[in-house]
Design a protein around this motif. Structure first.
Motif, PDB file in Angstrom:
ATOM      1  N   SER A 131       0.817  -1.178  -0.377  1.00  0.00           N
ATOM      2  CA  SER A 131      -0.025  -0.172  -0.581  1.00  0.00           C
ATOM      3  C   SER A 131       0.403   1.319  -0.408  1.00  0.00           C
ATOM      4  N   LEU A 132       0.055   2.305  -0.744  1.00  0.00           N
ATOM      5  CA  LEU A 132       1.276   3.408  -0.898  1.00  0.00           C
ATOM      6  C   LEU A 132       0.262   4.702  -0.259  1.00  0.00           C
ATOM      7  N   GLY A 133       0.954   5.712   0.687  1.00  0.00           N
ATOM      8  CA  GLY A 133      -0.547   6.455   0.190  1.00  0.00           C
ATOM      9  C   GLY A 133       0.438   8.247   0.516  1.00  0.00           C
ATOM     10  N   GLY A 134       0.059   9.226   0.896  1.00  0.00           N
ATOM     11  CA  GLY A 134       0.346  10.387   0.473  1.00  0.00           C
ATOM     12  C   GLY A 134      -0.030  11.505   1.370  1.00  0.00           C
ATOM     13  N   SER A 135       0.435  12.323   1.940  1.00  0.00           N
ATOM     14  CA  SER A 135      -0.642  13.347   2.433  1.00  0.00           C
ATOM     15  C   SER A 135       0.025  14.199   2.463  1.00  0.00           C
ATOM     16  N   VAL A 136      -0.821  16.277   2.566  1.00  0.00           N
ATOM     17  CA  VAL A 136       0.126  17.403   2.515  1.00  0.00           C
ATOM     18  C   VAL A 136      -0.152  18.449   3.510  1.00  0.00           C
ATOM     19  N   THR A 137       1.015  18.603   4.246  1.00  0.00           N
ATOM     20  CA  THR A 137       0.666  19.408   5.927  1.00  0.00           C
ATOM     21  C   THR A 137       0.710  20.489   4.929  1.00  0.00           C
ATOM     22  N   ALA A 138      -0.303  21.220   6.259  1.00  0.00           N
ATOM     23  CA  ALA A 138      -0.425  22.643   6.204  1.00  0.00           C
ATOM     24  C   ALA A 138      -0.744  22.726   7.623  1.00  0.00           C
ATOM     25  N   MET A 139       0.665  23.364   7.488  1.00  0.00           N
ATOM     26  CA  MET A 139       1.379  24.097   9.575  1.00  0.00           C
ATOM     27  C   MET A 139       1.143  25.327   9.345  1.00  0.00           C
ATOM     28  N   ASN A 140       0.377  26.039  10.346  1.00  0.00           N
ATOM     29  CA  ASN A 140       0.287  27.046  10.964  1.00  0.00           C
ATOM     30  C   ASN A 140       0.702  28.066  11.927  1.00  0.00           C
ATOM     31  N   GLY A 141       1.794  28.018  11.847  1.00  0.00           N
ATOM     32  CA  GLY A 141       2.969  28.566  12.862  1.00  0.00           C
ATOM     33  C   GLY A 141       2.927  29.844  14.071  1.00  0.00           C
TER      34      GLY A 141
END
Length: 445
Positions: free
Chosen positions: A181-191
């Motif tokens: 299985s393969l997976g991916g994601s995007v991180t939107a980080m509020n600093g």
């Protein structure tokens, strides 16, 4: 046509999902939620495992965040809500080498509110088909919420240094073969970045001046995951998390400066200057393994690497108020390694116990740490229990003790406090310990 029963179930699902997302958003908005710099503790079962098998366990919706590829092991739609209470005894003990002119205030308990702070997160996984999954996670696992007493002995180095990253993570996973299985994601980080430091006015009549900076910034990252199942009970997980850049920029805010210091800083263009602080949330690599060795026992292990050498944190303030040259000073860090091992024991059909131990290597010089970031190598010891109430609902509790040892600080000035410098700050943070207590609930629809 939908039956009345199906319509009620759909409305119930939408209501529960909406309520959880709204409530968890409020929790995630609390700046004091993150413990440490990159924490594995986000209120889930991983707390009780001390992060062993962090990106291979894939037993609940938290895998959306820890390894998106693990979503292919989840049935239907799942929601996990996690809350966490943390307590730290982090406190500075001034040593004999500290300049007498700095007083004797030890700064109090540094993290959160008198040592207490909160964490947690929300995680959602949805099955488009048996092989295709979508997910969303929100949590705060990066940062250090710190605040000393304003008049502590190290006030010319730092009074407050809060750095927190709140992450919003949409994810996708696909089962390529029966094993892979393969997976991916995007991180939107509020600093969130807040820094406050005292300025030495030299003349006691004016007390201390102060310099502040406060800013928010967004950063973006990419996460890739792989899950390979050798057999039904043995699997391997691997993840890569890219670096996330948080570029903070704000005008320097000075207050209560003595007239002479004010004129000098004005003449050198510092009072109207813009401070730029670039923070790089480190890229990470981690490999983990899970093996169900018997009907009751499973073993887990993880090895990870984090690139702290590109972190980029700065010391904030003025080294010499009679000859000011800069408002910032770079700090040096080094890459770290993470090792964890743990086990799960099935007491009965509904009850599962978790155990784990982990170690993270130094990311600062072992002989002296900065009061901006009084953290270094650490041991983790975790335990937890989980109850499968029904096919559609389970809950669990988890506890972990993080032991950071004793850290020394030895910062020296070339001249005394009485002539405008920061002074010598010598002492230690003794037997640092943080207790994490988590509770989580997982629904399957």
């Amino acid at each position: 046509m939908f039956t009345r029963k199906e319509a009620i179930c759909d409305r119930k699902f939408i209501f529960v999902l909406s309520s959880l997302i709204f409530g968890l958003f409020l929790i995630s908005a609390i700046p004091a939620m993150a413990g440490g710099l990159i924490a594995y503790e986000i209120g889930t079962a991983d707390v009780g495992l001390a992060s062993a098998g962090y990106n291979v366990r894939a037993q609940d919706a938290a895998t959306v965040f820890t390894n998106p590829a693990g979503m292919t092991r989840l049935d239907g739609a799942q929601i996990l809500a996690a809350g966490q209470l943390d307590f730290s005894n982090l406190k500075f003990s001034p040593g004999a080498g500290t300049s007498p002119g700095l007083g004797s205030d030890d700064g109090g308990k540094v993290f959160g509110s008198d040592g207490l702070f909160f964490g947690g997160g929300g995680f959602f996984s949805y099955s488009v088909s048996p092989d295709l999954k979508l997910g969303f996670a929100m949590t705060g696992n990066f940062g250090a919420p710190m605040k000393y007493n304003d008049n502590w002995v190290g006030r010319y180095y730092v009074q407050e240094g809060t750095l927190v990253g709140l992450s919003f993570v949409p994810a996708i996973a696909y089962k390529v073969t029966s094993k892979l299985s393969l997976g991916g994601s995007v991180t939107a980080m509020n600093g969130i970045y807040k820094n406050k430091v005292a300025i030495n006015n030299v003349n006691p009549h004016y007390g201390d001046g102060q310099l502040k900076m406060d800013d928010n910034a967004w950063g973006w990252g990419v996460n890739l995951g792989l899950l390979y199942e050798f057999t039904e009970g043995t699997r391997f997980g691997f993840t890569w998390n890219s670096q996330v850049n948080l570029n903070f920029s704000a005008q320097a805010e000075f207050s209560n400066l003595a007239p002479g210091i004010q004129k000098l800083l004005d003449r050198r263009g510092m009072t109207n200057s813009t401070i730029n602080v670039g923070i790089n949330v480190p890229q990470q690599l981690m490999g983990s393994i899970f093996s169900q060795v018997s009907d009751r026992w499973a073993v887990l292990g993880s090895v990870g690497w984090q690139q702290w050498s590109k972190f980029g944190q700065m010391m904030f303030g003025i080294e010499d108020t009679l000859n000011p040259t800069s408002l910032t000073q770079e700090l040096d860090f080094k890459d770290t390694w993470h090792f964890a091992t743990g086990a799960q024991y099935r007491i009965s059909a509904p009850w599962l116990l978790n155990f784990g131990i982990a170690y993270d290597t130094d990311f600062q010089d072992g002989s002296s740490v900065s009061p901006m970031l009084p953290a270094n190598s650490a041991w983790r010891f975790g335990a937890g229990a989980e109850n499968q109430v029904s096919k559609s609902f389970k809950w669990g509790v988890a506890a972990e003790y993080l032991y950071g040892g004793t850290l020394d600080t030895n910062l020296q000035s070339t001249l005394p406090v009485a002539v405008g410098q920061r002074g010598d700050l010598v002492g230690s943070y003794e037997n640092i310990g943080t207790l994490f207590l988590g509770v989580y609930f997982n629904w399957t629809f």
